[in-house]
Design a protein around this motif. Structure first.
Motif, PDB file in Angstrom:
ATOM      1  N   PHE A  81      -4.957   2.514   8.894  1.00 27.91           N
ATOM      2  CA  PHE A  81      -3.800   2.534   9.789  1.00 27.91           C
ATOM      3  C   PHE A  81      -3.251   3.954   9.944  1.00 27.91           C
ATOM      4  N   ALA A  82      -3.095   4.650   8.789  1.00 25.98           N
ATOM      5  CA  ALA A  82      -2.472   5.978   8.833  1.00 25.98           C
ATOM      6  C   ALA A  82      -3.389   7.019   9.453  1.00 25.98           C
ATOM      7  N   GLY A  83      -4.706   6.785   9.387  1.00 20.22           N
ATOM      8  CA  GLY A  83      -5.633   7.816   9.839  1.00 20.22           C
ATOM      9  C   GLY A  83      -6.163   7.623  11.249  1.00 20.22           C
ATOM     10  N   GLY A 142       0.846  -1.206   0.000  1.00 17.75           N
ATOM     11  CA  GLY A 142       0.000   0.000   0.000  1.00 17.75           C
ATOM     12  C   GLY A 142       0.878   1.251   0.000  1.00 17.75           C
ATOM     13  N   LEU A 143       0.214   2.376  -0.247  1.00 18.77           N
ATOM     14  CA  LEU A 143       0.879   3.670  -0.398  1.00 18.77           C
ATOM     15  C   LEU A 143       2.020   3.938   0.594  1.00 18.77           C
ATOM     16  N   LEU A 144       1.770   3.660   1.861  1.00 22.58           N
ATOM     17  CA  LEU A 144       2.729   4.037   2.902  1.00 22.58           C
ATOM     18  C   LEU A 144       4.099   3.403   2.666  1.00 22.58           C
ATOM     19  N   THR A 171      -0.123  21.964  19.838  1.00 20.13           N
ATOM     20  CA  THR A 171      -0.141  20.618  20.427  1.00 20.13           C
ATOM     21  C   THR A 171       0.765  19.688  19.631  1.00 20.13           C
ATOM     22  N   MET A 172       0.651  19.759  18.294  1.00 23.37           N
ATOM     23  CA  MET A 172       1.459  18.840  17.481  1.00 23.37           C
ATOM     24  C   MET A 172       2.946  19.220  17.496  1.00 23.37           C
ATOM     25  N   ARG A 173       3.238  20.449  17.929  1.00 23.48           N
ATOM     26  CA  ARG A 173       4.654  20.813  18.101  1.00 23.48           C
ATOM     27  C   ARG A 173       5.216  20.081  19.322  1.00 23.48           C
ATOM     28  N   PRO A 221       4.053  15.639  18.665  1.00 15.00           N
ATOM     29  CA  PRO A 221       3.785  15.274  17.266  1.00 15.00           C
ATOM     30  C   PRO A 221       3.271  13.839  17.179  1.00 15.00           C
ATOM     31  N   PRO A 222       2.088  13.620  16.570  1.00 17.19           N
ATOM     32  CA  PRO A 222       1.560  12.257  16.500  1.00 17.19           C
ATOM     33  C   PRO A 222       2.530  11.276  15.835  1.00 17.19           C
ATOM     34  N   VAL A 223       3.315  11.761  14.861  1.00 16.05           N
ATOM     35  CA  VAL A 223       4.344  10.892  14.258  1.00 16.05           C
ATOM     36  C   VAL A 223       5.705  11.475  14.668  1.00 16.05           C
ATOM     37  N   ASN A 274       4.949  13.008   1.635  1.00  9.81           N
ATOM     38  CA  ASN A 274       4.302  13.664   2.782  1.00  9.81           C
ATOM     39  C   ASN A 274       2.905  13.086   3.007  1.00  9.81           C
ATOM     40  N   CYS A 275       2.286  13.498   4.110  1.00  7.55           N
ATOM     41  CA  CYS A 275       0.981  12.932   4.474  1.00  7.55           C
ATOM     42  C   CYS A 275      -0.088  13.418   3.507  1.00  7.55           C
ATOM     43  N   ILE A 276      -0.772  12.467   2.910  1.00  9.44           N
ATOM     44  CA  ILE A 276      -1.831  12.826   1.962  1.00  9.44           C
ATOM     45  C   ILE A 276      -3.117  13.191   2.716  1.00  9.44           C
ATOM     46  N   GLY A 277      -3.160  12.838   4.018  1.00 14.23           N
ATOM     47  CA  GLY A 277      -4.392  13.009   4.791  1.00 14.23           C
ATOM     48  C   GLY A 277      -4.414  14.244   5.683  1.00 14.23           C
ATOM     49  N   LYS A 278      -3.523  15.225   5.404  1.00 12.03           N
ATOM     50  CA  LYS A 278      -3.398  16.383   6.312  1.00 12.03           C
ATOM     51  C   LYS A 278      -4.727  17.132   6.495  1.00 12.03           C
ATOM     52  N   LYS A 279      -5.429  17.421   5.398  1.00 10.14           N
ATOM     53  CA  LYS A 279      -6.679  18.194   5.522  1.00 10.14           C
ATOM     54  C   LYS A 279      -7.734  17.368   6.248  1.00 10.14           C
ATOM     55  N   PHE A 280      -7.798  16.089   5.902  1.00 12.50           N
ATOM     56  CA  PHE A 280      -8.726  15.171   6.575  1.00 12.50           C
ATOM     57  C   PHE A 280      -8.447  15.207   8.073  1.00 12.50           C
ATOM     58  N   ALA A 281      -7.147  15.140   8.434  1.00 12.08           N
ATOM     59  CA  ALA A 281      -6.765  15.075   9.851  1.00 12.08           C
ATOM     60  C   ALA A 281      -7.211  16.338  10.592  1.00 12.08           C
TER      61      ALA A 281
HETATM   62  C1  HEM Z   1      -2.662  14.189  12.972  1.00 11.08           C
HETATM   63  C2  HEM Z   1      -2.822  13.288  12.055  1.00 11.08           C
HETATM   64  C3  HEM Z   1      -1.760  12.828  11.105  1.00 11.08           C
HETATM   65  C4  HEM Z   1      -0.408  13.028  11.123  1.00 11.08           C
HETATM   66  C5  HEM Z   1       0.410  13.805  12.141  1.00 11.08           C
HETATM   67  C6  HEM Z   1       0.133  12.353   9.976  1.00 11.08           C
HETATM   68  C7  HEM Z   1       1.479  12.318   9.651  1.00 11.08           C
HETATM   69  C8  HEM Z   1       2.005  11.570   8.627  1.00 11.08           C
HETATM   70  C9  HEM Z   1       3.411  11.390   8.389  1.00 11.08           C
HETATM   71  C10 HEM Z   1       4.519  12.011   9.219  1.00 11.08           C
HETATM   72  C11 HEM Z   1       3.535  10.581   7.310  1.00 11.08           C
HETATM   73  C12 HEM Z   1       4.827  10.008   6.773  1.00 11.08           C
HETATM   74  C13 HEM Z   1       5.471  10.798   5.721  1.00 11.08           C
HETATM   75  C14 HEM Z   1       6.865  10.339   5.422  1.00 11.08           C
HETATM   76  O1  HEM Z   1       7.246   9.185   5.621  1.00 11.08           O
HETATM   77  O2  HEM Z   1       7.597  11.218   4.984  1.00 11.08           O
HETATM   78  C15 HEM Z   1       2.207  10.253   6.841  1.00 11.08           C
HETATM   79  C16 HEM Z   1       1.936   9.483   5.735  1.00 11.08           C
HETATM   80  C17 HEM Z   1       0.672   9.168   5.325  1.00 11.08           C
HETATM   81  N1  HEM Z   1      -0.501   9.563   5.901  1.00 11.08           N
HETATM   82 FE1  HEM Z   1      -0.714  10.764   7.513  1.00 11.08          FE
HETATM   83  N2  HEM Z   1      -0.881  11.768   9.289  1.00 11.08           N
HETATM   84  C18 HEM Z   1      -2.055  12.035   9.936  1.00 11.08           C
HETATM   85  C19 HEM Z   1      -3.315  11.644   9.547  1.00 11.08           C
HETATM   86  C20 HEM Z   1      -3.621  10.970   8.403  1.00 11.08           C
HETATM   87  C21 HEM Z   1      -4.946  10.655   7.965  1.00 11.08           C
HETATM   88  C22 HEM Z   1      -6.218  11.054   8.688  1.00 11.08           C
HETATM   89  C23 HEM Z   1      -4.823   9.926   6.820  1.00 11.08           C
HETATM   90  C24 HEM Z   1      -5.883   9.330   5.958  1.00 11.08           C
HETATM   91  C25 HEM Z   1      -7.139   9.355   6.213  1.00 11.08           C
HETATM   92  C26 HEM Z   1      -3.409   9.803   6.535  1.00 11.08           C
HETATM   93  C27 HEM Z   1      -2.888   9.137   5.461  1.00 11.08           C
HETATM   94  C28 HEM Z   1      -1.542   9.013   5.203  1.00 11.08           C
HETATM   95  C29 HEM Z   1      -1.019   8.225   4.101  1.00 11.08           C
HETATM   96  C30 HEM Z   1      -1.837   7.432   3.085  1.00 11.08           C
HETATM   97  C31 HEM Z   1       0.374   8.338   4.161  1.00 11.08           C
HETATM   98  C32 HEM Z   1       1.384   7.730   3.195  1.00 11.08           C
HETATM   99  C33 HEM Z   1       1.673   8.714   2.076  1.00 11.08           C
HETATM  100  C34 HEM Z   1       2.683   8.194   1.072  1.00 11.08           C
HETATM  101  O3  HEM Z   1       3.577   7.442   1.452  1.00 11.08           O
HETATM  102  O4  HEM Z   1       2.581   8.590  -0.090  1.00 11.08           O
HETATM  103  N3  HEM Z   1      -2.712  10.464   7.511  1.00 11.08           N
HETATM  104  N4  HEM Z   1       1.287  10.862   7.665  1.00 11.08           N
END
Ligand code: HEM
Length: 509
Positions: free
Chosen positions: A315-317, A115-117, A376-378, A381-383, A454-461
């Motif tokens: 998983f990511a969300g 998957g994407l991640l 808060t995220m500073r 940070p969730p990740v 970068n995170c594709i879900g930023k706006k969703f989050a």
């Molecule tokens: C506060 C909430 C969130 C934080 C802090 C966050 C942060 C991140 C970070 C740090 C990455 C890794 C980027 C990297 O390896 O350089 C990532 C990847 C990703 N995130 Fe989020 N995320 C959040 C919420 C979400 C949500 C809600 C979704 C989807 C509904 C999501 C979907 C994804 C996906 C699909 C990736 C993989 C992107 C790729 O590899 O192309 N994230 N996120």
């Protein structure tokens, strides 16, 4: 004879270990990147025995104090470099080729596969394109309805413990709510985790994430070949839970594919549409529906492809937003003035009725709340760690990072660096007012990472976090009850002592 054989084998092992590490050791030394004392063969394996999710973040902080912005660790033959050097952040995150995740993520492969991640190369490019429409504002508009409905369920669940005295661990509530939201937005089905936390799918998902993140720090579960032998019960549980999840997701995919196929037969099929621009109607499509209609190189995605992306989305969300919301509510409960400012903003933007639904545009107007979430995220940070595998030597300024090394970027410590954030441990949302972010160095604040992966879900989050926080604060006053958090690394930032607050219902006027 036996003794000579053992000594001979040991010498061979030492020579083999020396040769396989030689180049990397020399490069680390030339670049003056040091770390805790490492011994032949085991590397830092002995110190790693005492490394646990609940002490990892603090231990790494100590190493940064001791060894500077970069330090290295050896686990048997694998080399890891931890960094809070923004030059390294830039070199890695801006690269369009360094996309492979660090070794740390290999434990998620059973679950997330390609998957994407975890994917790279052409597969990743085409998958990212296929998933992107799910984050279009039209889809998000519909997702906010789902978020709003589920946040109301959580607020009702909290009512039984909102007596002004009981300390509540928010993770327990928020994580079920977030799971309801991510599964419904991903698959279009309501798994009802909040009302039925013991449902097979919910339990299996929580168990898979728990086992996989524990493998990261368990020497005996680390290696795929050793895991079934060293922990057979855990291994079998993991296989069983993965099967439960797979059966559930596959059934949903089959059912929705059948509906789609039937609509093509009876002529009611409508191609992918993100809502009607003229009427302003919402898309009402889950990620799954979008993927069922997507094609890569003119071929539709297989059920396995779709399952992988649905799993990544969940998983990511799920845990990320759980971490963001829980830490935010806890920290707000300890800052009454901040809480009052948020409440006033909620009254003015959303109105006095705590039950009135939110919409995407209303949520976007919550500017002060946005600053609170950023702050808060500073601090939390969730990740907290982002990792990449570096196959070849990488030159950054006057240093070279040896090839065949996993580089772990630690935004957690960058965000607490006084160079970028004066009084770094003080919670001050006002830092983010009037676009102050723009004056920071480029990689100093990247909770959603940066660059192509970068995170594709930023706006969703942001929408999900704002929906939940606003709903809770409109109904309850947050009180500073319960133990302080202890930063704990389980792929995301959690807390071994919980994320605790008390609640008192607000008097409605
Ligand atoms: C506060 C909430 C969130 C934080 C802090 C966050 C942060 C991140 C970070 C740090 C990455 C890794 C980027 C990297 O390896 O350089 C990532 C990847 C990703 N995130 Fe989020 N995320 C959040 C919420 C979400 C949500 C809600 C979704 C989807 C509904 C999501 C979907 C994804 C996906 C699909 C990736 C993989 C992107 C790729 O590899 O192309 N994230 N996120």
């Amino acid at each position: 004879m036996l003794v000579s054989l053992i000594i001979g084998a040991l010498i061979l092992l030492l020579v083999w270990d020396f040769r396989r590490k030689r180049c990397r050791v020399a490069t680390f030394e030339r670049s003056k990147i040091s770390g805790p004392l490492s011994i032949p063969i085991l590397g830092n394996g002995v110190q790693a025995l005492t490394l646990k999710p609940e002490n990892m973040i603090k231990r790494f902080g100590k190493y940064f104090n001791q060894y500077g912005n970069n330090f290295r660790i050896w686990i048997l033959g694998e080399s890891y470099m931890y960094t809070k050097d923004l030059k390294v952040f830039e070199a890695i995150l801006s690269s369009s080729t360094l996309l492979k995740k660090a070794e740390l993520y290999r434990y998620m492969r059973d679950f997330l596969n390609d998957g994407l991640l975890l994917s790279t190369g052409r597969k990743w490019i085409s998958r990212r394109k296929a998933v992107t429409p799910a984050f279009h504002y039209k889809c998000l508009e519909y997702f906010v309805d789902i978020m709003d409905r589920n946040s109301r369920i959580m607020v009702e669940k909290l009512r039984t413990v909102a007596d002004g005295k009981t300390s509540i661990d928010l993770f327990k509530y928020v994580s079920l709510e977030a799971l309801d939201v991510t599964t419904e937005t991903a698959m279009g089905v309501h798994v009802n985790a909040q009302n039925d936390p013991n449902c097979a799918y919910t339990k299996a998902l929580k168990s898979v994430v728990y086992i996989e993140s524990n493998r990261m720090v368990s020497v005996f579960q680390r290696f795929d070949w050793l895991f079934p032998l060293a922990a057979p019960l855990v291994y079998r549980r993991l296989q069983r839970d993965l099967r439960i999840m797979q059966d559930f997701t596959d059934k949903v995919i089959r059912e929705r594919r059948a509906i789609l196929d039937q609509s093509k037969v009876d002529g009611t099929y409508r191609p992918l549409s993100l809502g009607d621009e003229e009427t302003g109607s919402k898309s009402k499509m889950a990620l799954l529906d979008i993927l069922l209609q997507a094609s890569i190189e003119n071929k539709p995605l297989s059920d396995k492809d779709i399952r992988e992306e649905v799993n990544v989305f969940i998983f990511a969300g799920d845990d990320t937003t759980t971490s963001g919301v829980s830490h935010a509510l806890r920290v707000i409960s300890r800052h009454p003035k901040v809480q009052q400012c948020i409440y006033e903003e909620l009254l003015s933007v959303l109105g006095p009725d705590p039950n009135s639904p939110v919409t995407q545009s209303l949520l976007l107007d919550l500017k002060y709340l946005e600053c609170v979430i950023k702050e808060t995220m500073r601090l939390y940070p969730p990740v907290p760690i982002v990792g990449r595998y570096i196959p070849e030597d990488l030159r950054v300024g006057d240093k070279t990072i040896p090839g065949d090394t996993s580089v772990l970027l630690m935004p957690y410590y960058v965000f607490r660096d006084p160079k970028y954030f004066p009084d770094p441990l003080v919670f001050r949302p006002e830092r983010w007012l009037n676009g102050k972010e723009a004056s920071l160095p480029t990689y100093a604040y990247i909770p959603f990472s940066s660059g192509p992966k970068n995170c594709i879900g930023k706006k969703f989050a942001y929408l999900q976090i704002k929906t939940l926080i606003s709903k809770v604060i409109r109904h309850y006053e947050l009180l500073p009850l319960g133990a302080d958090p202890n930063p704990t690394y389980t792929f995301i930032l959690s807390s071994s002592t919980g994320c605790n607050i008390g609640l008192r219902p607000r008097k409605t006027t």
